[in-house]
Motif scaffolding. Structure first.
Motif, mmCIF file in Angstrom:
data_model
loop_
_atom_site.group_PDB
_atom_site.id
_atom_site.type_symbol
_atom_site.label_atom_id
_atom_site.label_comp_id
_atom_site.label_asym_id
_atom_site.label_seq_id
_atom_site.Cartn_x
_atom_site.Cartn_y
_atom_site.Cartn_z
ATOM 1 N N SER A 85 0.835 -1.215 0.000
ATOM 2 C CA SER A 85 0.000 0.000 0.000
ATOM 3 C C SER A 85 0.861 1.252 0.000
ATOM 4 N N ALA A 86 1.918 1.262 0.809
ATOM 5 C CA ALA A 86 2.791 2.435 0.867
ATOM 6 C C ALA A 86 3.427 2.703 -0.492
ATOM 7 N N GLY A 87 3.879 1.643 -1.162
ATOM 8 C CA GLY A 87 4.508 1.817 -2.467
ATOM 9 C C GLY A 87 3.538 2.298 -3.532
ATOM 10 N N VAL A 88 2.362 1.681 -3.593
ATOM 11 C CA VAL A 88 1.375 2.051 -4.625
ATOM 12 C C VAL A 88 0.874 3.472 -4.409
ATOM 13 N N ILE A 89 0.505 3.797 -3.177
ATOM 14 C CA ILE A 89 -0.019 5.137 -2.899
ATOM 15 C C ILE A 89 1.065 6.188 -3.129
ATOM 16 N N GLY A 90 2.276 5.894 -2.691
ATOM 17 C CA GLY A 90 3.357 6.850 -2.910
ATOM 18 C C GLY A 90 3.605 7.112 -4.381
ATOM 19 N N PHE A 91 3.572 6.069 -5.202
ATOM 20 C CA PHE A 91 3.802 6.230 -6.642
ATOM 21 C C PHE A 91 2.689 7.060 -7.286
ATOM 22 N N VAL A 92 1.432 6.763 -6.951
ATOM 23 C CA VAL A 92 0.311 7.484 -7.560
ATOM 24 C C VAL A 92 0.287 8.938 -7.112
ATOM 25 N N VAL A 93 0.510 9.201 -5.830
ATOM 26 C CA VAL A 93 0.513 10.577 -5.342
ATOM 27 C C VAL A 93 1.639 11.375 -5.993
ATOM 28 N N ASN A 94 2.764 10.733 -6.220
ATOM 29 C CA ASN A 94 3.879 11.423 -6.874
ATOM 30 C C ASN A 94 3.509 11.823 -8.292
ATOM 31 N N ARG A 95 2.679 11.014 -8.956
ATOM 32 C CA ARG A 95 2.237 11.377 -10.307
ATOM 33 C C ARG A 95 1.222 12.520 -10.257
ATOM 34 N N MET A 96 0.401 12.562 -9.192
ATOM 35 C CA MET A 96 -0.603 13.620 -9.073
ATOM 36 C C MET A 96 0.022 14.942 -8.641
ATOM 37 N N ALA A 97 1.035 14.880 -7.779
ATOM 38 C CA ALA A 97 1.679 16.097 -7.276
ATOM 39 C C ALA A 97 3.184 15.893 -7.314
ATOM 40 N N PRO A 98 3.792 15.941 -8.487
ATOM 41 C CA PRO A 98 5.219 15.636 -8.602
ATOM 42 C C PRO A 98 6.121 16.609 -7.854
ATOM 43 N N GLY A 99 5.625 17.780 -7.530
ATOM 44 C CA GLY A 99 6.457 18.740 -6.825
ATOM 45 C C GLY A 99 6.785 18.345 -5.403
ATOM 46 N N GLY A 134 2.346 7.544 1.821
ATOM 47 C CA GLY A 134 1.810 6.195 1.661
ATOM 48 C C GLY A 134 1.965 5.358 2.914
ATOM 49 N N ALA A 135 3.103 5.486 3.590
ATOM 50 C CA ALA A 135 3.298 4.747 4.843
ATOM 51 C C ALA A 135 2.363 5.241 5.934
ATOM 52 N N ILE A 136 2.067 6.530 5.928
ATOM 53 C CA ILE A 136 1.210 7.105 6.965
ATOM 54 C C ILE A 136 -0.222 6.592 6.856
ATOM 55 N N VAL A 137 -0.749 6.510 5.627
ATOM 56 C CA VAL A 137 -2.161 6.141 5.465
ATOM 57 C C VAL A 137 -2.348 4.643 5.227
ATOM 58 N N SER A 138 -1.288 3.855 5.238
ATOM 59 C CA SER A 138 -1.416 2.425 4.927
ATOM 60 C C SER A 138 -1.967 1.574 6.063
ATOM 61 N N PRO A 139 -1.545 1.784 7.331
ATOM 62 C CA PRO A 139 -1.986 0.856 8.388
ATOM 63 C C PRO A 139 -3.421 1.119 8.829
ATOM 64 N N SER A 140 -4.151 0.055 9.016
ATOM 65 C CA SER A 140 -5.459 0.182 9.661
ATOM 66 C C SER A 140 -5.239 0.406 11.144
ATOM 67 N N ASP A 141 -6.239 0.903 11.814
ATOM 68 C CA ASP A 141 -6.093 1.341 13.201
ATOM 69 C C ASP A 141 -6.747 0.354 14.144
ATOM 70 N N LEU A 174 0.757 17.328 3.418
ATOM 71 C CA LEU A 174 0.756 15.900 3.755
ATOM 72 C C LEU A 174 -0.093 15.631 5.002
ATOM 73 N N VAL A 175 0.007 16.526 5.992
ATOM 74 C CA VAL A 175 -0.791 16.344 7.212
ATOM 75 C C VAL A 175 -2.272 16.478 6.908
ATOM 76 N N VAL A 176 -2.632 17.439 6.072
ATOM 77 C CA VAL A 176 -4.041 17.632 5.712
ATOM 78 C C VAL A 176 -4.572 16.399 4.980
ATOM 79 N N VAL A 177 -3.798 15.880 4.030
ATOM 80 C CA VAL A 177 -4.233 14.691 3.287
ATOM 81 C C VAL A 177 -4.417 13.511 4.250
ATOM 82 N N ALA A 178 -3.490 13.342 5.183
ATOM 83 C CA ALA A 178 -3.607 12.240 6.146
ATOM 84 C C ALA A 178 -4.866 12.391 6.987
ATOM 85 N N PHE A 179 -5.149 13.621 7.429
ATOM 86 C CA PHE A 179 -6.363 13.844 8.217
ATOM 87 C C PHE A 179 -7.611 13.534 7.405
#
Length: 599
Positions: free
Chosen positions: A95-109, A119-126, A428-433
């Motif tokens: 999940s961390a790898g896939v989400i990180g790759f896709v987000v990088n394509r959406m916001a390459p900056g 991706g690591a932040i939003v990957s684990p269930s709670d 990044l914090v806003v997206v995680a929230f």
């Protein structure tokens, strides 16, 4: 100081009100608290609430995870270690790898390293969020897998996050990430096991319930701190310490200790778990302010969060579906060996009944001790097979497992651990929230409907047949308890004969029957013997009550030991074992209380 006290009191009232409202509305209390916190945060003029990440990672999560581990049956955790490991490690990494790759394509900056961190932040269930799952009434195996995943996946997510943060400033190899993860888990296992055993040993020698509860509350922090200092996962160490307490506690702690600790932890869990979600909502004001200074804007943040949430479900589906197919195939393959296991168990029984108690197995003569251990292992294997058959993980259960993988407090806490110089940290914090809040609101509020539509195996009550088997086990356990000299004398006096003249089985039955009599009746009223003579002496009645009480306590200890041995082998469900243990504890407390009144 007065303001802080007022806020604490108000928070406690809000938590209690949310629990009551949840029962009436059917909406989970965490969701209500999250919405309430967000509504309060959006009130004009409301001061910002910023929670230090260390407060969540060091103060709130260790006791919450420890308490969840204490309440988890160790036998069920062991049986599901394979699916738990896949979901807690492999799923998080993918999940961390896939989400990180896709987000990088959406916001390459932002940069690939920062995207992988997200991706690591939003990957684990709670594990805290899975409290909603229990209220949905799904089978205990599904709850065990989800709980186990939530307890363990924090380690893999935080290790990947630390590696991604390190890669922002320098290069980090995949080998280092794997090495850091293995080190974190190994250190956590060792430290958690040592602290768990040490604290159980110490608590077994402290018979004051209040002091024991204080030691219990200190255990998760004692496990967390040294593990973190040694570069391990403090959260996993707290979980391991909780599993150790779950396994050994019923054998060495008194009923008073366990009941006092259970009640205290119940209140602590309610307060901490509710505070997590309430704080998540209250932080909305601070997050909005941070976002105003961000160059990307709200539209991109919402889009990234929506895509990340969808990807968590897609990747979870891609991992859970083949995982359940593999689990089902392995269960079918193992079930073919059940007949041979039953036959081997019968051979063990015959060997135990033989004169020397030995057994020939694959050209080797097993000693009586090895025969006993071999039989216990066979019984556990048969119980495991029956468990897999009675509690399958099929497609219906898979749907619930996918939808129940909610994000929660650990996501927001992990996001706030990002260094202040991280590129686009506020974004990044806003997206995680947004991901955590949307996951809880969307999946948490509709989980009941998903369960209704999927119709998975649901949690059932205690089987009456299982209760009957437990009663038989407890009845057999008392037959092995020798009759004490005091009981022999008392029975001889009541029956006008010497104890040695009675048959052993009659003497045993009479001793058990006398021990289970109402203690107060023996102490307070004259008891008439079968010969018609009254035991009229008050001193004798007091002595008779004391002897029968002590013998009854020995019977309860023997029954508890037999029940826990059967539980370790997985012979009975945790619910049935827990109910039987509660009954034995109540009987023991009653006898001990009445015994104190004799002094």
């Amino acid at each position: 100081m007065t303001v802080v006290l007022v806020i604490i009191i108000a928070t406690l009232f809000v938590i209690a009100a949310a629990e009551l409202l949840a029962d009436r509305t059917g909406i989970a209390a965490p969701i209500l608290l999250l919405l309430l916190g967000a509504a309060v945060a959006l009130i004009p003029g409301m001061p910002e609430v910023e929670v230090e990440p260390e407060l969540v990672l060091m103060i709130i999560l260790p006791p919450l995870l420890y308490s969840a581990a204490v309440n988890m049956p160790v036998s069920d955790f062991r049986r599901n270690i394979a699916p738990i490991g896949v979901l807690a490690v492999l799923l998080v990494a993918i999940s961390a790898g896939v989400i990180g790759f896709v987000v990088n394509r959406m916001a390459p900056g932002i940069g690939i390293a920062a995207c992988l961190a997200l991706g690591a932040i939003v990957s684990p269930s709670d594990a805290v969020a899975t409290s909603i799952v229990r209220r949905a009434g799904v089978s205990r195996r599904v709850v065990t897998v989800l709980d186990g995943e939530g307890l363990i996946n924090d380690a893999s997510a935080l290790v990947i996050l630390a590696s991604a943060v390190g890669a922002i400033a320098s290069q980090v190899s995949a080998g280092k990430v794997i090495g850091d993860f293995l080190l974190a888990v190994l250190v956590a296992l060792v430290v958690g096991w040592l602290i768990g055993r040490l604290m159980i040993w110490l608590r077994s020698r402290v018979h004051e319930p209040t002091a024991d509860t204080v030691l219990s509350l200190a255990t998760p922090f004692l496990a967390y701190l040294p593990a973190e200092h040694l570069h391990g996962s403090g959260l996993v160490a707290a979980v391991v310490a909780g599993l150790v307490a779950s396994h050994h506690g019923p054998r060495v702690l008194t009923p008073t200790q366990r009941m006092s600790s259970r009640n205290t932890w119940g209140a602590v869990m309610l307060i901490l778990e509710s505070a997590v979600f309430l704080l998540m909502g209250l932080e909305l004001t601070a997050i909005v302010k941070d976002m105003e200074a961000e160059s990307f804007g709200w539209r991109l943040a919402v889009s990234v969060a929506a895509v990340a949430l969808v990807l968590t479900l897609v990747v979870r589906t891609a991992v859970v579906a083949p995982l359940l197919m593999w689990v089902a195939r392995r269960s079918r393959r193992r079930s073919r060996h059940r007949t041979r296991l039953v036959a081997a168990t019968e051979r063990v029984g015959q060997a135990r009944a033989s004169e020397d108690g030995t057994m020939e197995f694959r050209g080797t003569t097993l000693s009586p001790g090895r025969v006993e251990r071999f039989g216990a292992r066979l019984r556990r294997m048969i119980s495991d097979l029956d468990y897999y058959i009675e509690h399958p993980l099929g497609p219906r259960e898979g749907v619930v497992m996918i939808w129940a993988g909610m994000r929660g407090a650990i996501t927001l806490a992990a996001a706030q651990t990002l260094p202040l110089d991280t590129p686009h940290r506020s974004f990044l914090v806003v997206v995680a929230f947004l991901v955590a809040a949307a996951s809880l609101l969307l999946q948490g509020s509709t989980l009941g409907l998903v369960v209704k539509l999927a119709r998975p195996a649901v949690a059932e009550g205690i089987d009456p047949q299982e209760q009957a088997e437990i009663r038989t086990l407890l009845h057999r356990a008392v037959r092995d308890v020798p009759v004490s000299p005091g009981m022999r004398t008392l029975l001889a006096r009541m029956n006008r004969q010497e104890g040695g003249q009675a048959e052993d089985n009659r003497l045993q039955a009479a001793a058990v029957a006398l021990a289970w009599r109402q203690f107060a009746e023996i102490r307070e009223k004259p008891t008439t013997s079968p010969a018609g003579d009254a035991i009229a002496s008050p001193e004798h009645r007091r002595r008779a009550a004391e002897i029968s009480r002590n013998y009854a306590l020995r019977l309860i200890v023997a029954q508890r030991r037999a029940l826990l041995d059967a539980s370790d082998s997985g012979q009975f469900s945790p619910e049935a074992v827990s109910a039987a243990l509660d009954t034995l504890d109540a009987d023991q407390l009653s006898l001990e209380t009445r015994g104190a009144s004799l002094d």
